[in-house]
Design a protein around this motif. Structure first.
Motif, short mmCIF file in Angstrom:
data_model
loop_
_atom_site.label_atom_id
_atom_site.label_comp_id
_atom_site.label_asym_id
_atom_site.label_seq_id
_atom_site.Cartn_x
_atom_site.Cartn_y
_atom_site.Cartn_z
N LEU A 243 0.83 -1.21 0.00
CA LEU A 243 0.00 0.00 0.00
C LEU A 243 0.86 1.26 0.00
CD1 LEU A 243 -2.81 -0.94 2.55
CD2 LEU A 243 -2.96 -0.91 0.05
N GLN A 244 2.05 1.17 0.58
CA GLN A 244 2.89 2.36 0.69
C GLN A 244 3.48 2.78 -0.65
OE1 GLN A 244 4.95 3.17 4.39
NE2 GLN A 244 4.72 1.00 4.94
N ASN A 245 3.29 1.96 -1.69
CA ASN A 245 3.72 2.36 -3.02
C ASN A 245 2.76 3.37 -3.65
OD1 ASN A 245 5.99 0.67 -3.01
ND2 ASN A 245 4.78 -1.09 -3.69
N ARG A 246 1.61 3.54 -3.03
CA ARG A 246 0.63 4.49 -3.54
C ARG A 246 0.96 5.89 -3.03
NH1 ARG A 246 -3.85 1.86 -5.70
NH2 ARG A 246 -3.55 -0.41 -5.64
N ILE A 247 0.90 6.85 -3.91
CA ILE A 247 1.43 8.18 -3.62
C ILE A 247 0.71 8.86 -2.46
CG2 ILE A 247 -0.08 9.37 -5.30
CD1 ILE A 247 2.36 11.17 -5.93
N TYR A 248 -0.57 8.55 -2.23
CA TYR A 248 -1.32 9.23 -1.19
C TYR A 248 -1.26 8.51 0.16
CZ TYR A 248 -4.68 5.75 -2.86
OH TYR A 248 -5.26 4.58 -3.24
N VAL A 249 -0.64 7.34 0.22
CA VAL A 249 -0.50 6.61 1.48
C VAL A 249 0.84 6.99 2.11
CG1 VAL A 249 -0.30 4.36 2.57
CG2 VAL A 249 -1.95 4.70 0.72
N THR A 250 0.77 7.54 3.31
CA THR A 250 2.00 7.96 3.98
C THR A 250 2.54 6.88 4.91
OG1 THR A 250 0.75 8.97 5.80
CG2 THR A 250 1.29 10.37 3.91
N ASN A 251 1.66 5.97 5.36
CA ASN A 251 2.13 4.90 6.25
C ASN A 251 1.09 3.79 6.29
OD1 ASN A 251 4.03 3.76 8.05
ND2 ASN A 251 2.72 4.33 9.79
N SER A 262 -2.53 5.43 6.89
CA SER A 262 -2.62 6.89 6.95
C SER A 262 -2.53 7.44 5.53
CB SER A 262 -1.49 7.48 7.80
OG SER A 262 -1.58 7.01 9.13
N MET A 263 -3.50 8.33 5.19
CA MET A 263 -3.57 8.85 3.83
C MET A 263 -3.68 10.37 3.87
SD MET A 263 -6.36 6.25 2.18
CE MET A 263 -7.63 6.86 3.30
N THR A 264 -3.20 11.00 2.81
CA THR A 264 -3.44 12.43 2.64
C THR A 264 -4.87 12.61 2.18
OG1 THR A 264 -2.80 12.47 0.31
CG2 THR A 264 -1.05 12.74 1.95
N ARG A 265 -5.33 13.86 2.14
CA ARG A 265 -6.70 14.13 1.71
C ARG A 265 -6.93 13.78 0.25
NH1 ARG A 265 -10.54 13.54 4.29
NH2 ARG A 265 -11.73 14.77 2.82
N ASP A 266 -5.85 13.61 -0.53
CA ASP A 266 -6.01 13.22 -1.92
C ASP A 266 -6.27 11.73 -2.06
OD1 ASP A 266 -5.57 15.80 -2.79
OD2 ASP A 266 -3.40 15.53 -2.92
N GLY A 267 -6.14 11.03 -0.95
CA GLY A 267 -6.29 9.59 -1.00
C GLY A 267 -7.75 9.14 -1.03
N SER A 268 -7.96 7.90 -1.41
CA SER A 268 -9.31 7.32 -1.45
C SER A 268 -9.32 6.03 -0.65
CB SER A 268 -9.74 7.05 -2.89
OG SER A 268 -10.90 6.25 -2.91
N LYS A 269 -10.18 5.98 0.34
CA LYS A 269 -10.28 4.77 1.15
C LYS A 269 -10.74 3.58 0.30
CE LYS A 269 -14.91 6.11 2.80
NZ LYS A 269 -14.91 7.44 2.18
N PHE A 270 -11.56 3.88 -0.73
CA PHE A 270 -12.08 2.80 -1.56
C PHE A 270 -10.97 2.17 -2.40
CE2 PHE A 270 -15.69 5.74 -0.94
CZ PHE A 270 -16.50 4.89 -0.21
#
Length: 309
Positions: A243-251, A262-270
């Motif tokens: 998951l950490q390979n995704r740009i919006y996932v910080t941890n 943990s995601m930035t606001r640009d992230g999507s939980k879905f």
């Protein structure tokens, strides 16, 4: 239609700039939160709306009326619960309401007992206000504000002195008034209440508007994080690492059957949930912990960002 419009509103006290070129529009029918740290200019702005204070420059319009030139007409159409209110110890609660009825000339339109019942002080209506607790005084001033079915309610710290049940009742009254068509403009430090009922909020700092939007809109403009907690089965450390390979996932961490992302606001939980599903991870349940209004308030007022409208 516009309930409140501020255009370049400025108030200076000597060398102190209390309100600095404030532009703000509140639409009719909104529940609108007006937030800022102590000394930000909130009370000064409200005082200008009520013509308690005259602006140095700029204009304030309330319900289509000039707040200074047509202040009497404004006061007949609004209800006010000020932060620094005063009740008369020797007058009863009912006498306070009678005074408002006479001053607004609304005697034929008001059910005083009904208003007293709504704020839960009907049984104390004929006692002198000097015997009231702080919470009862707050309820009394709210009752005075509700008289005459105002088109606009201006409330400054409406929950002051109220216990949790009283604060909940205050919120219910605000929502009921709004359902009736009343615009509500209120300032409060009780962030949970603001977050629960406001359509939009404005944040001011040092007399300037730094943000105005819905709560979700404010979240989208900041770098605050969303934490996704997932109850998983058949997951391992590689799934979290992927998951950490995704740009919006910080941890992303895994502790037993619990994964926290943990995601930035640009992230999507879905997208996170879909990625885990594609890796064959069983998703039993999940919850989302988004930044609270208190977090957003701290970020906006600490960084003192300029508003983008």
């Amino acid at each position: 239609m516009v309930a409140i419009e501020l255009d370049g509103l400025t108030k200076r006290y000597g060398d102190v700039l209390a309100v600095d070129g404030l532009d703000l529009t509140v639409e009719e029918g909104e529940i609108f939160g007006f937030l800022g740290p102590n000394g930000a200019g909130k009370s000064t702005t409200i005082d200008i709306l009520l013509d308690f204070v005259r602006p140095t420059s700029g204009t304030a319009t309330v319900l289509g009326l000039d707040a200074q030139e047509e202040s009497l007409a404004v006061r007949r159409r609004i209800g006010v619960l000020p932060d620094a209110y005063h009740v008369y110890d020797r007058l009863t609660g009912r006498q306070h309401l009678d005074f408002v009825v006479d001053s607004k000339d609304i005697g034929d339109e008001v059910d005083i007992d009904g208003v007293l019942e709504r704020v839960s002080i009907r049984e104390a209506a004929d006692r002198k206000a000097g015997d009231y607790s702080k919470g009862m005084r707050q309820r009394l001033v709210l009752a005075m504000a509700l008289l005459g079915d105002p088109d606009l309610l201006i409330l400054d710290e409406p929950s002051t002195g109220l216990d949790p049940n009283g604060a909940r009742q205050m919120r219910e009254i605000i929502e009921a008034e709004n359902d009736r068509g009343t615009t509500v403009f209120f300032s409060s430090h009780v962030m949970e209440q603001v977050e629960a009922i406001c359509d939009r909020v404005a944040i001011i700092n040092r007399g300037q508007l730094v943000a105005v939007d819905s709560i979700d809109g404010l979240r989208g403009q900041t770098q605050t994080m969303t934490t996704l907690t997932i109850d998983v089965g058949d997951a391992d450390a590689d799934d979290a690492a992927a998951l950490q390979n995704r740009i919006y996932v910080t941890n992303a961490t895994l502790d037993g059957d619990r994964m926290q992302v943990s995601m930035t606001r640009d992230g999507s939980k879905f997208e996170v949930l879909q990625a885990l599903d594609e890796r064959g991870v069983e998703i039993r349940d999940f919850s989302i912990d988004e930044s609270s209004l208190e977090d957003l308030f701290a970020e906006y007022t600490t960084e003192r960002q300029e508003v983008k409208q």
